[in-house]
Scaffold this motif. Sequence first.
Motif, PDB file in Angstrom:
ATOM      1  N   ASP A 136       0.893  -1.286  -0.130  1.00  0.00           N
ATOM      2  CA  ASP A 136      -0.008  -0.323  -0.089  1.00  0.00           C
ATOM      3  C   ASP A 136       1.093   1.211  -0.017  1.00  0.00           C
ATOM      4  OD1 ASP A 136       0.840   0.662   2.753  1.00  0.00           O
ATOM      5  OD2 ASP A 136      -0.771  -0.935   3.398  1.00  0.00           O
ATOM      6  N   ALA A 154      -3.276   4.141   4.176  1.00  0.00           N
ATOM      7  CA  ALA A 154      -4.183   3.752   3.081  1.00  0.00           C
ATOM      8  C   ALA A 154      -4.740   2.412   3.406  1.00  0.00           C
ATOM      9  CB  ALA A 154      -3.226   3.839   1.779  1.00  0.00           C
ATOM     10  N   GLU A 155      -5.874   2.367   3.251  1.00  0.00           N
ATOM     11  CA  GLU A 155      -6.734   1.009   3.527  1.00  0.00           C
ATOM     12  C   GLU A 155      -7.410   0.631   2.187  1.00  0.00           C
ATOM     13  OE1 GLU A 155      -8.968   1.900   7.025  1.00  0.00           O
ATOM     14  OE2 GLU A 155      -7.061   1.693   8.355  1.00  0.00           O
ATOM     15  N   TYR A 156      -7.656   1.376   1.312  1.00  0.00           N
ATOM     16  CA  TYR A 156      -8.499   1.015   0.192  1.00  0.00           C
ATOM     17  C   TYR A 156      -7.947   1.189  -1.119  1.00  0.00           C
ATOM     18  CZ  TYR A 156     -11.880   1.766   3.909  1.00  0.00           C
ATOM     19  OH  TYR A 156     -12.561   1.520   5.116  1.00  0.00           O
ATOM     20  N   ASP A 157      -8.156   0.193  -2.039  1.00  0.00           N
ATOM     21  CA  ASP A 157      -7.617   0.419  -3.334  1.00  0.00           C
ATOM     22  C   ASP A 157      -8.689   0.968  -4.157  1.00  0.00           C
ATOM     23  OD1 ASP A 157      -6.436  -0.181  -5.853  1.00  0.00           O
ATOM     24  OD2 ASP A 157      -6.644  -2.268  -5.485  1.00  0.00           O
ATOM     25  N   THR A 158      -8.832   2.127  -4.624  1.00  0.00           N
ATOM     26  CA  THR A 158      -9.988   2.661  -5.350  1.00  0.00           C
ATOM     27  C   THR A 158      -9.783   2.419  -6.692  1.00  0.00           C
ATOM     28  OG1 THR A 158      -8.964   4.800  -5.486  1.00  0.00           O
ATOM     29  CG2 THR A 158     -10.059   4.438  -3.642  1.00  0.00           C
ATOM     30  N   LYS A 164      -3.175  -0.559  -2.243  1.00  0.00           N
ATOM     31  CA  LYS A 164      -4.202   0.544  -1.443  1.00  0.00           C
ATOM     32  C   LYS A 164      -3.507   1.901  -1.435  1.00  0.00           C
ATOM     33  CE  LYS A 164      -4.769  -3.340   1.776  1.00  0.00           C
ATOM     34  NZ  LYS A 164      -4.618  -3.848   3.109  1.00  0.00           N
ATOM     35  N   ASP A 165      -4.569   2.959  -1.882  1.00  0.00           N
ATOM     36  CA  ASP A 165      -4.105   4.067  -2.252  1.00  0.00           C
ATOM     37  C   ASP A 165      -4.942   5.286  -1.584  1.00  0.00           C
ATOM     38  OD1 ASP A 165      -6.560   4.129  -3.619  1.00  0.00           O
ATOM     39  OD2 ASP A 165      -5.580   3.580  -5.468  1.00  0.00           O
ATOM     40  N   THR A 166      -6.049   4.983  -0.666  1.00  0.00           N
ATOM     41  CA  THR A 166      -6.751   5.854  -0.305  1.00  0.00           C
ATOM     42  C   THR A 166      -7.015   5.729   1.229  1.00  0.00           C
ATOM     43  OG1 THR A 166      -8.157   5.995  -2.377  1.00  0.00           O
ATOM     44  CG2 THR A 166      -9.382   6.667  -0.313  1.00  0.00           C
ATOM     45  N   ILE A 168      -9.351   7.095   4.559  1.00  0.00           N
ATOM     46  CA  ILE A 168     -10.750   7.707   4.982  1.00  0.00           C
ATOM     47  C   ILE A 168     -10.738   8.027   6.232  1.00  0.00           C
ATOM     48  CG2 ILE A 168     -13.050   7.399   4.813  1.00  0.00           C
ATOM     49  CD1 ILE A 168     -13.014   5.588   2.371  1.00  0.00           C
ATOM     50  N   ALA A 178     -12.167  11.605   1.909  1.00  0.00           N
ATOM     51  CA  ALA A 178     -11.317  10.428   1.284  1.00  0.00           C
ATOM     52  C   ALA A 178     -10.105  10.893   0.626  1.00  0.00           C
ATOM     53  CB  ALA A 178     -12.193   9.485   0.205  1.00  0.00           C
ATOM     54  N   THR A 180      -6.729  10.519  -1.791  1.00  0.00           N
ATOM     55  CA  THR A 180      -6.247   9.364  -2.672  1.00  0.00           C
ATOM     56  C   THR A 180      -4.811   9.589  -3.071  1.00  0.00           C
ATOM     57  OG1 THR A 180      -8.475   8.685  -3.389  1.00  0.00           O
ATOM     58  CG2 THR A 180      -6.343   7.924  -4.656  1.00  0.00           C
TER      59      THR A 180
END
Length: 247
Positions: A136, A154-158, A164-166, A168, A178, A180
């Motif tokens: 990430d 970073a906990e989400y891969d948008t 993982k790039d985002t 929130i 959010a 990114t």
Amino acid sequence: MYVDEHGDDTSTTPEADSGNDELTVEMDGESYEVEENEDFDRDGHNDTAVVETEDGYIAFADTDGDGTADVAVEFDQDGNVVAGAEYDEASGEWVEEDVKSLPTPSGDGADEGDSGRDRQASDTDDKNDRETDDRDSGTITVDTPNGEVTAGEAEYDTDGDGVKDTAIVTDDDGTTYAFTDTDHDGTADTAVVIEADGDVTVAENTGGDDWKVVEEGHLNPDGTYESDSRPTGGTDASSDELWADAK
């Protein structure tokens, strides 16, 4: 077992006639060159050498692509399986094995050569790529007019690229941010601000602590997003109001 170096080519189909290759068979301290004349997996390339013996036939195959037979299956004159064996390079001996446990030939047999090893290397590279992609962007920081703030991990891969790039975060007033990091340098490049009443603002970083609003919208009661406007060229997003709670 013994190998008849002049064993008949038992292939009878056009598929078996294609891609004939020499296969080395190590037997009792001697090396024999036999011809792959059967297509075991029916892919159009010969991968098995069937040679005649005193009591029937032996099918030799190179399953690891090094040009030397490592699997053998012995048949009687009626085509019944008599025994199976696997070549032990360390001892130079054929070790009897259950036929059902033996690896099977595929591809172009001995002609695979380096390509077989290349496939293994490619598989390893793919595994390493997957492991690398499971990383990430780490902690994401945000440059704002109020100074640099930390958005968190970073906990989400948008964008679905495996990274993982985002990050929130939600403040006490119910506003959600959010952030990114699109280029994975640890600094936020885009921000989506969702206020408690459902108003949405999308902004992009244009360098340093400068941000431009590129879209505004709102969340409908059913949770779907609806764009209200897409400012031409973007509008200034450097006001303290937008970033008031991003501290």
